[in-house]
Enzyme design. Structure first.
Site, PDB file in Angstrom:
ATOM      1  N   TRP A 191      -9.591  -4.360   5.824  1.00  0.00           N
ATOM      2  CA  TRP A 191      -8.749  -3.447   6.605  1.00  0.00           C
ATOM      3  C   TRP A 191      -9.605  -2.203   6.797  1.00  0.00           C
ATOM      4  CZ3 TRP A 191      -2.836  -2.703   6.125  1.00  0.00           C
ATOM      5  CH2 TRP A 191      -2.423  -1.490   6.697  1.00  0.00           C
ATOM      6  N   ASP A 193       0.828  -1.211   0.000  1.00  0.00           N
ATOM      7  CA  ASP A 193       0.000   0.000   0.000  1.00  0.00           C
ATOM      8  C   ASP A 193       0.863   1.261   0.000  1.00  0.00           C
ATOM      9  OD1 ASP A 193       0.823  -0.865   2.586  1.00  0.00           O
ATOM     10  OD2 ASP A 193      -0.578   0.533   3.517  1.00  0.00           O
ATOM     11  N   ASP A 194       0.282   2.345  -0.514  1.00  0.00           N
ATOM     12  CA  ASP A 194       0.865   3.688  -0.457  1.00  0.00           C
ATOM     13  C   ASP A 194       2.274   3.746  -1.036  1.00  0.00           C
ATOM     14  OD1 ASP A 194      -1.497   4.248   0.834  1.00  0.00           O
ATOM     15  OD2 ASP A 194      -0.622   4.247   2.833  1.00  0.00           O
TER      16      ASP A 194
END
Length: 740
Positions: free
Chosen positions: A358, A263-264
């Site tokens: 999440w 992620d990110d």
């Protein structure tokens, strides 16, 4: 038929002290509870019936801690075991088939705790532990099991990671609340992410992780260790081996659950086919080879619907190529979103498995000036069969996060019977039973996030909203006071001041009070400010100019004190400050203040300052992820809230900061998180809002940050605009400036 366990009685004296009579409720809400009106006294001694294989198990250790009076040749018996054990063989048909389920029966001369598996047996003992806090044990039968297979917490926020002591406390909390997963993945752990993910933990950190792994096992929690390699990973044999080596070191520490987060990130690490190839290799050559390791979890780069390009095939590539046993995380329709059937119907067919949720709540790493203490609501109650897991990303305030985490545990265990408000009130009582009323008063007014880039908001000050609206509407319209609304608001302001004092003086939960103390200080000022504003209204109605002047002076002093708290505490580099009651209370009090002072000035021909809150800077942007960012002001400087996720900045997209008058700048600093970005953007200023001038950009140490050469430049607006013909994937880590 399902029945909630709802008993009236006195809470026990084990560790809480004597409390007044109040509702008692099993946590999390059990699936099936059947009870008679009879009860029995707590057994002082008992004979234990348990198979030897249960020896040293978390379930038996907890039971013997709760009831140390084990003896032989005693009439009262406790039988405990898992399905197939001799000790509970005759109850086999009563044990639920669901994983982690249990059957608990309390009879006049016997207690039976029979689990579907070892963790189910442990949960049966945890239920008994709650019942033991009652003066007498109810004669009852409980058949219970979780709706969602994996339930718990992902420590995946940006900012200050939890302390070691806080994590130990969290793991005990998860055990009590029947949460079975803790994913360790704090973004600011350098050995979890870039630049040091390839390196082993130093000796001290490794020892602490080992202690956490052991504590998790004691509490029936699977300790997942996550790695975040995507920002600088190389798709080659060397880095593949680096990952295997790191996993092996963590395995030696006792870790039996592993996750890989993508992620990110931006660049090469975002390629779905490469991610799938790597993850399958780890699954085939580590997870399956070890044999005692939990299913591998991955967090994708496109982890929410708003960032997903279905036509581009990222998610479908994962669905088609990833080994079926690998679990895929998902945050919903946006980075911050509630989860419903429509969102599950979108993602599950794409990834060809049930999504592992999440849930980004109560995480506050994008609104760090707020506390998110309100109820957990908005998630679907009809999606139990659509999720593989449901884990919550919390605040960096570990103890304060327990209010939401308590309800997350309640929700994920039994969706159909979940009651958000009732669960929230129980969560508050569980944290501070002796000061629950004060904590509830604080929490109800500290629930919303404020304006933020994700557009996610929560209810705040719900019960008081009608009175606030009625009071403000009547006064702004014709200067009259709605007496009923006035009385309600006045009473609440008094409660706020008293609650803040009681909590700040309390020794009941020092970990919680230490975390929230700056917000308690601000909360008290908000209550006092409301009282002063109400006195202004009364004084003006009574034509008592002297009393009005005194109340006005106090209100202005409180405005300054609130500003000092906001600019002195919690001065993180992203969203600094301390906001309390920001959605309903303060806006209403400020609007009443402005209206009252305006009416006073008109009546007495004075020129008192009507400003309730001063903010010289505002911003706007046509880049969607930047459009709702907040601006902070302190002294001669200002800053815009940072963003943790990758920003997709379209060609020609601009970010504009406006100032309430012509100012002279001293410095300006921008950090887009990616090196050599200055050539793709242009910084401009204007003195009239029409004619723009370019500002030279100076890279700082060749890194991702650059300074604008603005010293001595007069400005009314500042603009950062993309001049690239291609979408730029950047971060927004800093936009700070200072006036001369």
């Amino acid at each position: 038929m399902k029945r909630k366990l709802l008993l009236s009685g006195i809470m026990g004296c084990l560790s809480l002290g004597m409390l007044s009579a109040q509702e008692f409720h099993l946590q999390p809400t059990p699936q099936v509870y059947e009870a008679s009106q009879d009860s029995i006294a707590l057994p002082l001694t008992y004979a234990l019936s348990a198979d030897q294989k249960l020896e040293d198990s978390p379930a038996l250790l907890l039971l013997e801690k709760l009831l140390p009076g084990k003896a032989e040749k005693v009439a009262f018996r406790i039988s405990i075991g898992t399905k197939g054990d001799k000790a509970v063989k005759k109850y086999a048909r009563r044990i639920p088939a669901n994983p982690e389920g249990y059957y608990l029966k309390i009879d006049k001369d016997e207690i039976i705790i029979a689990g579907t598996d070892e963790r189910g047996t442990y949960y049966g003992v945890q239920t008994l532990a709650q019942l033991l806090t009652l003066p007498k044990l109810p004669l009852a039968e409980i058949t219970d099991y979780p709706d969602v297979p994996y339930r718990g917490v992902v420590e995946g926020f940006y900012g200050t990671p939890w302390s070691h002591e806080a994590r130990l406390s969290q793991l005990e909390f998860y055990g009590r609340n029947k949460m079975n997963v803790y994913l360790y993945g704090p973004k600011d752990d350098p050995y979890h992410s870039t630049p040091n993910w390839r390196k082993p933990y130093p000796e001290r950190e490794a020892a602490q992780l080992k202690e956490l792994v052991d504590k998790a096992a004691e509490n029936g929690v699977i300790f997942y260790w996550a790695i975040h390699p995507g920002q600088d990973i190389k798709w080659n044999d060397e880095d593949r081996q680096n990952l295997l080596n790191k996993f092996e070191r963590m395995y030696e520490l006792g870790v039996r659950g592993f996750a890989v987060f993508f992620d990110d990130i931006s660049g090469e690490g975002t390629k779905a086919d490469k991610q799938a190839e790597l993850l399958n290799y780890l699954d085939d050559h580590f997870v399956k080879v070890k044999g005692d390791v939990e299913p591998l979890i991955m967090c994708p780069t496109e982890y929410n619907r708003s960032w997903s390009n279905v036509a581009g095939g990222y998610l479908t590539t994962l669905g088609e190529k990833l080994n079926p046993g690998i679990q895929i995380m998902w945050t919903g329709n946006r980075v911050i979103a509630t989860i419903d059937r429509e969102s599950m119907d979108f993602i599950n067919p794409l990834i060809k498995r049930k999504a592992y949720i999440w849930w980004n709540f109560p995480v506050s790493d994008y609104v760090r000036d707020h506390l998110l203490m309100g109820p957990v609501y908005g998630n679907g109650l009809d999606i139990a069969d659509q999720m593989e897991g449901f884990v919550s990303n919390p605040m960096e305030h570990a103890e304060a996060s327990k209010i939401a985490l308590y309800s997350v545990a309640d929700y994920a265990w039994n969706l159909a019977d979940y009651d958000s408000d009732a669960s929230w009130k129980r969560a508050i009582r569980s944290l501070m039973p002796l000061h629950a009323s004060s904590l509830e008063t604080f929490a109800v007014h500290n629930s919303d996030l404020g304006v933020n880039g994700h557009g996610f908001r929560r209810d705040e000050s719900v019960a008081l909203q009608p009175a606030l609206q009625a009071l403000l509407s009547a006064y702004k319209e014709n200067g009259t006071i709605d007496e009923n609304a006035f009385s309600q608001v006045e009473t609440e302001c008094r409660k706020i001041v008293e609650a803040a004092d009681c909590l700040m003086a309390s020794q009941e939960n020092m970990a919680l009070i230490t975390e929230i103390e700056p917000w308690l200080m601000q909360f008290k000022l908000v209550g006092q400010y409301g009282e002063s504003v109400l006195r202004m209204l009364q004084s003006l109605k009574a034509s008592d100019a002297e009393a009005f002047d005194a109340a006005y002076a106090h209100a202005k002093a409180l405005q300054m004190l609130m500003y000092k708290i906001d600019t002195s505490y919690n001065q993180n580099p992203y969203q600094p400050g301390v906001k309390s009651g920001s959605k309903e209370l303060l806006p209403t009090f400020n609007a009443l203040f402005v209206s009252a002072v305006t009416r006073y000035n008109n009546k007495y021909k004075t020129q008192l300052d009507t400003r309730a809150a001063y903010m010289p800077y505002t911003m706007s942007s046509n880049v969607p992820q930047l459009a709702s960012l907040s601006v902070s002001h302190k002294g001669k400087g200002g800053s815009v809230a940072a963003v943790n996720e990758v920003i997709r900045w379209q060609p020609g997209g601009e970010f504009v900061l406006s100032i309430d008058g012509l100012r002279t700048l001293k410095s300006l600093s921008v950090d887009l998180g990616i090196a050599d970005m200055a050539a793709s953007f242009r910084l401009e200023t204007t003195v009239d809002g029409r004619n723009w001038e370019s500002v030279p950009l100076q890279p700082v140490n060749g890194k991702t940050r650059f300074n604008g050469q603005v010293s001595g430049r007069k400005v009314q607006k500042i603009r950062l605009i993309s001049i690239s013909a291609q979408e730029q994937q950047v971060y927004f880590k800093r936009f700070m400036f200072e006036e001369e």
